[in-house]
Scaffold this motif. Structure first.
Motif, mmCIF file in Angstrom:
data_model
loop_
_atom_site.group_PDB
_atom_site.id
_atom_site.type_symbol
_atom_site.label_atom_id
_atom_site.label_comp_id
_atom_site.label_asym_id
_atom_site.label_seq_id
_atom_site.Cartn_x
_atom_site.Cartn_y
_atom_site.Cartn_z
ATOM 1 N N GLU A 208 0.840 -1.196 0.000
ATOM 2 C CA GLU A 208 0.000 0.000 0.000
ATOM 3 C C GLU A 208 0.878 1.249 0.000
ATOM 4 N N GLY A 209 0.453 2.233 -0.748
ATOM 5 C CA GLY A 209 1.202 3.478 -0.834
ATOM 6 C C GLY A 209 0.367 4.524 -1.534
ATOM 7 N N PRO A 210 0.994 5.565 -2.101
ATOM 8 C CA PRO A 210 0.249 6.594 -2.816
ATOM 9 C C PRO A 210 -0.558 5.984 -3.958
ATOM 10 N N GLN A 211 -1.705 6.591 -4.258
ATOM 11 C CA GLN A 211 -2.567 6.076 -5.309
ATOM 12 C C GLN A 211 -1.825 6.034 -6.627
ATOM 13 N N GLU A 212 -1.864 4.907 -7.332
ATOM 14 C CA GLU A 212 -1.175 4.775 -8.597
ATOM 15 C C GLU A 212 -1.951 5.497 -9.699
ATOM 16 N N ARG A 213 -1.225 6.147 -10.589
ATOM 17 C CA ARG A 213 -1.839 6.768 -11.742
ATOM 18 C C ARG A 213 -0.763 6.913 -12.813
ATOM 19 N N TYR A 214 -1.221 6.948 -14.061
ATOM 20 C CA TYR A 214 -0.284 7.052 -15.178
ATOM 21 C C TYR A 214 0.094 8.512 -15.373
ATOM 22 N N GLN A 215 1.350 8.859 -15.119
ATOM 23 C CA GLN A 215 1.785 10.241 -15.261
ATOM 24 C C GLN A 215 3.301 10.325 -15.233
ATOM 25 N N LEU A 216 3.793 11.458 -15.714
ATOM 26 C CA LEU A 216 5.201 11.793 -15.569
ATOM 27 C C LEU A 216 5.263 12.992 -14.640
ATOM 28 N N ASN A 217 5.988 12.867 -13.567
ATOM 29 C CA ASN A 217 6.063 13.951 -12.596
ATOM 30 C C ASN A 217 7.521 14.218 -12.243
ATOM 31 N N TRP A 218 7.804 15.436 -11.831
ATOM 32 C CA TRP A 218 9.159 15.799 -11.428
ATOM 33 C C TRP A 218 9.098 17.088 -10.604
ATOM 34 N N PRO A 219 10.094 17.344 -9.796
ATOM 35 C CA PRO A 219 10.123 18.585 -9.013
ATOM 36 C C PRO A 219 10.206 19.804 -9.926
ATOM 37 N N GLY A 220 9.265 20.711 -9.784
ATOM 38 C CA GLY A 220 9.259 21.912 -10.604
ATOM 39 C C GLY A 220 8.174 21.924 -11.660
ATOM 40 N N LYS A 221 7.447 20.823 -11.832
ATOM 41 C CA LYS A 221 6.440 20.753 -12.884
ATOM 42 C C LYS A 221 5.305 21.750 -12.652
ATOM 43 N N ARG A 222 4.793 21.797 -11.428
ATOM 44 C CA ARG A 222 3.679 22.703 -11.132
ATOM 45 C C ARG A 222 4.108 24.169 -11.256
ATOM 46 N N GLU A 223 5.327 24.468 -10.807
ATOM 47 C CA GLU A 223 5.831 25.833 -10.907
ATOM 48 C C GLU A 223 5.989 26.243 -12.373
ATOM 49 N N ALA A 224 6.423 25.298 -13.217
ATOM 50 C CA ALA A 224 6.590 25.597 -14.638
ATOM 51 C C ALA A 224 5.255 25.931 -15.278
ATOM 52 N N LEU A 225 4.234 25.171 -14.928
ATOM 53 C CA LEU A 225 2.899 25.414 -15.474
ATOM 54 C C LEU A 225 2.360 26.756 -15.009
ATOM 55 N N LEU A 226 2.564 27.052 -13.725
ATOM 56 C CA LEU A 226 2.086 28.319 -13.165
ATOM 57 C C LEU A 226 2.751 29.503 -13.852
ATOM 58 N N THR A 227 4.063 29.422 -14.027
ATOM 59 C CA THR A 227 4.795 30.536 -14.613
ATOM 60 C C THR A 227 4.532 30.650 -16.109
ATOM 61 N N ALA A 228 4.306 29.524 -16.780
ATOM 62 C CA ALA A 228 3.976 29.575 -18.200
ATOM 63 C C ALA A 228 2.692 30.360 -18.425
ATOM 64 N N ASN A 229 1.790 30.283 -17.460
ATOM 65 C CA ASN A 229 0.508 30.976 -17.593
ATOM 66 C C ASN A 229 0.538 32.402 -17.048
ATOM 67 N N ALA A 230 1.601 32.769 -16.330
ATOM 68 C CA ALA A 230 1.663 34.098 -15.714
ATOM 69 C C ALA A 230 1.966 35.162 -16.764
ATOM 70 N N PRO A 231 1.364 36.353 -16.641
ATOM 71 C CA PRO A 231 1.625 37.428 -17.608
ATOM 72 C C PRO A 231 2.990 38.077 -17.372
ATOM 73 N N ILE A 232 3.510 38.721 -18.417
ATOM 74 C CA ILE A 232 4.754 39.478 -18.279
ATOM 75 C C ILE A 232 4.529 40.889 -18.809
ATOM 76 N N ALA A 233 5.198 41.853 -18.212
ATOM 77 C CA ALA A 233 5.105 43.241 -18.665
ATOM 78 C C ALA A 233 6.324 43.560 -19.522
ATOM 79 N N LYS A 234 6.374 42.967 -20.703
ATOM 80 C CA LYS A 234 7.487 43.197 -21.626
ATOM 81 C C LYS A 234 6.936 43.524 -22.998
ATOM 82 N N THR A 235 7.795 43.896 -23.893
ATOM 83 C CA THR A 235 7.365 44.244 -25.245
ATOM 84 C C THR A 235 8.443 43.855 -26.248
#
Length: 621
Positions: free
Chosen positions: A56-83
């Protein structure tokens, strides 16, 4: 000389190394209490390896995960004030070209292009770092909140390197690379047209991981093929184990149900296989086998040859492909070949005039057809007039390789936009130029490259631009298709902080005593053309549209694609100027907020356009 450790052995790490050898699938990368990413053991997986029943352990699911994945998604969606700021002096045919060279971080560039090129890119090709342990990757900072990221992005970038070495000693060796790629691919997806596709070069180091994140980003159902490019024209004798003679090119469609590859033209060698041994008036033909191994209930009849010889049936274990009735029809139409003697086993004539105009693309691409790594370096060195042995770029791609992708994924007649946001040596732009010149195509390109230090006082961006300039001159001086537009130019646009002062994004920070200093919300060092391009970005207008400038009532006015957008950023605008612009009935018009001669003029602007040009969208900055 190696130095002594001068400390006791790290037994924990030694134990981890031993477990890695026994159970390599239990190796992972985790974040420690201090936030540091390091190699570690997945103990749940290890327990399962050592158990005869389900642990028994964490629920199994099919995925690729790594440290920094959620932060990458968050920042990819964040706006930038550049031109994007235009640089006419570095451009070629700035006013008329439809090609763009963007200098700066490709993550920023992809964000800036989101509105303008949403669902409009027909083909993306990228050649990212392969993560071999010697490559450089982008040094992304995904630690900030979205609002902090927006505020900081409006500040002038500090000088410094944006690329860092990613060695195998790095505790987050795979995680850093995946984070870099994941954020950029998420943004690239938005830009692809419904009938668009992306080609990505990669080798064995990150092939599996790249396939996994592409399945997640683009959808596994939109995976088209894994192409093998045989890149070496001779074995690498210095190889430690095997000579790595190939790279992969992953191909994904935006929508596999919509996307279809174009047929490739037949080579001279293929055409030469068609002959006309019997002077058939229908022209050259290729002999096709009449027998096949697939079972066919009507495919077991006997045949009599023109010479009178009897053939009892198809070869053992096979069947005729057609019924007796169909065979007799083919024979009557002189489509059966019995050999020169007239008593051979029959074959079917396939006429060159009747087959498709091209061949279906295959997943194996030989260097003989699309070029090798040696060819790529040779063509680059020749174009740049470099001395033998000069390492201009470590891994340029052959122009023919990218031309093959263009042939598969774009039509010459369509207004296809081709994007490369890891431009490197500029091979993609070069390939679009040569392909258009050859078939009269209307394709246009967008290249993005970081101005990272290269050689002497040059950056990678400088070298890439120079290569494209020379490629354009070379193509124009040669033989080209009569329908080609001869567009060998490009607009250079550079990513910079916003044209608007910081107070524009943080108005709450302005106190009463500072208001007098903030009447003008535009940075002092910015030109009217700088403002124009930020307006194009904000409004989602194509950055490659033709731009002209006129003087109307003494004021400088920009006209984008005729009447698509009219911009005037001059000060002291009167109602006379506003009415003259309204008479032109543009689709869009934009002014400077502090540019009117009086408050009454500013108030009347919208009313004037409602009366004289009700279809015009009016805005100010």
């Amino acid at each position: 000389m190696n130095k002594l450790k001068m400390h006791s052995p790290d037994l924990t790490q030694s134990n981890v190394d031993k477990l890695m050898e026994l159970f390599p699938n239990c190796l992972t990368e985790t974040r420690g209490a201090n936030g540091e990413i390091r190699r570690s053991i997945d103990f749940d997986q290890l327990r399962q390896e050592l158990s005869t029943s389900i642990v028994e352990g964490p629920q199994e699911r099919y995925q690729l995960n790594w440290p920094g994945k959620r932060e990458a998604l968050l920042t990819a969606n964040a706006p930038i004030a550049k031109t994007l700021r235009p640089y006419r002096d570095e451009s070629v045919d700035f006013d008329t070209t439809r090609n763009l060279f963007i200098e700066g971080d490709n993550l920023d560039a992809l964000k800036l292009l989101q509105e303008t090129y949403l669902n409009k890119i027909k083909l993306i090709y990228i050649d990212p770092p392969y993560n071999t342990g010697k490559d450089f990757i982008y040094d992304d900072d995904f630690s900030e909140r979205a609002e902090d990221f927006l505020r900081r992005s409006n500040q002038t970038d500090e000088s410094g390197k944006r690329l860092v070495a990613n060695t195998e000693a790095n505790g987050r060796f795979h995680s850093d690379w995946l984070t870099m790629m994941y954020a950029r691919l998420r943004l690239a997806l938005n830009l692809l047209a419904d009938d668009g596709a992306i080609f990505i070069s990669i080798d064995d180091h990150e092939f599996q991981n790249l396939r996994c994140i592409c399945d997640e980003v683009f959808g596994s159902a939109n995976f088209i093929a894994s192409i093998i490019w045989h890149k070496m024209d001779s074995p690498k004798n210095s190889a430690r184990h095997l000579s790595e003679d190939h790279d992969y090119i992953l191909l994904y469609a935006k929508n596999a149900e919509v996307w279809r590859p174009r047929l490739l033209p037949r080579s001279e060698k293929m055409i030469d296989r068609y002959q006309n041994l019997d002077n058939d008036p229908r022209g050259p033909w290729l002999l096709g086998d009449l027998a096949a191994r697939n079972y066919y209930s009507k495919g077991t009849y006997g045949i009599t040859t023109p010479s009178g010889k009897t053939i009892g049936g198809p070869p053992a274990g096979s069947y005729w492909r057609v019924s007796k009735e169909k065979f007799d029809e083919l024979a009557a139409d002189n489509r059966i070949w019995w050999g020169q003697s007239g008593d051979n086993r029959p074959g079917v004539k396939k006429f060159l005039s009747e087959v498709k105009e091209g061949v279906v693309p295959q997943t194996y691409w030989s260097w003989k057809d699309v070029g090798s790594t040696r060819n790529a370096k040779q063509e680059l060195s020749k174009l740049m007039e470099a001395s033998s042995g000069d390492e201009l770029f470590v891994t340029p791609k052959p122009v023919k390789l990218i031309e093959r992708m263009l042939s598969i994924a774009t039509e010459p007649s369509e207004d296809a936009v081709v994007l490369d946001f890891f431009a490197g040596s500029g091979s993609t732009a070069h390939a679009v130029l040569t392909k258009n010149a050859a078939d009269g195509g209307n394709r246009r390109w967008i290249s993005v490259q970081l101005p990272e230090k290269a050689a002497e006082d040059k950056t990678i961006s400088d070298l890439s631009q120079e290569r494209i300039r020379r490629a354009g001159q070379s193509v124009l001086s040669g033989v080209y298709h009569e329908n080609w537009s001869k567009d060998a130019g490009f607009r250079v646009l550079k990513i910079d902080s916003s044209n608007m002062k910081e107070v524009f994004y943080t108005p709450d920070a302005v106190t009463q005593d500072l208001l007098s200093d903030q009447v003008n919300n535009i940075r002092e060092d910015r030109t009217s053309e700088d403002l124009l391009f930020q307006v194009l970005l904000d409004w989602g207008v194509d950055l490659a549209l033709p731009i002209t400038q006129e003087t109307i009532a003494g004021k400088a006015v920009y006209l984008v694609d005729g009447n698509a957008l009219v911009a005037c950023f001059e000060e002291g605008l009167s109602e006379e100027v506003v009415k003259l612009l309204a008479k032109r009935e543009p689709l869009r018009v934009v002014f400077r907020d502090a540019g009117f001669a009086s408050d009454s003029v500013k108030i009347n602007v919208e009313q004037i356009f409602k009366l004289m040009s009700p279809g015009t969208e009016v805005k100010c900055i």
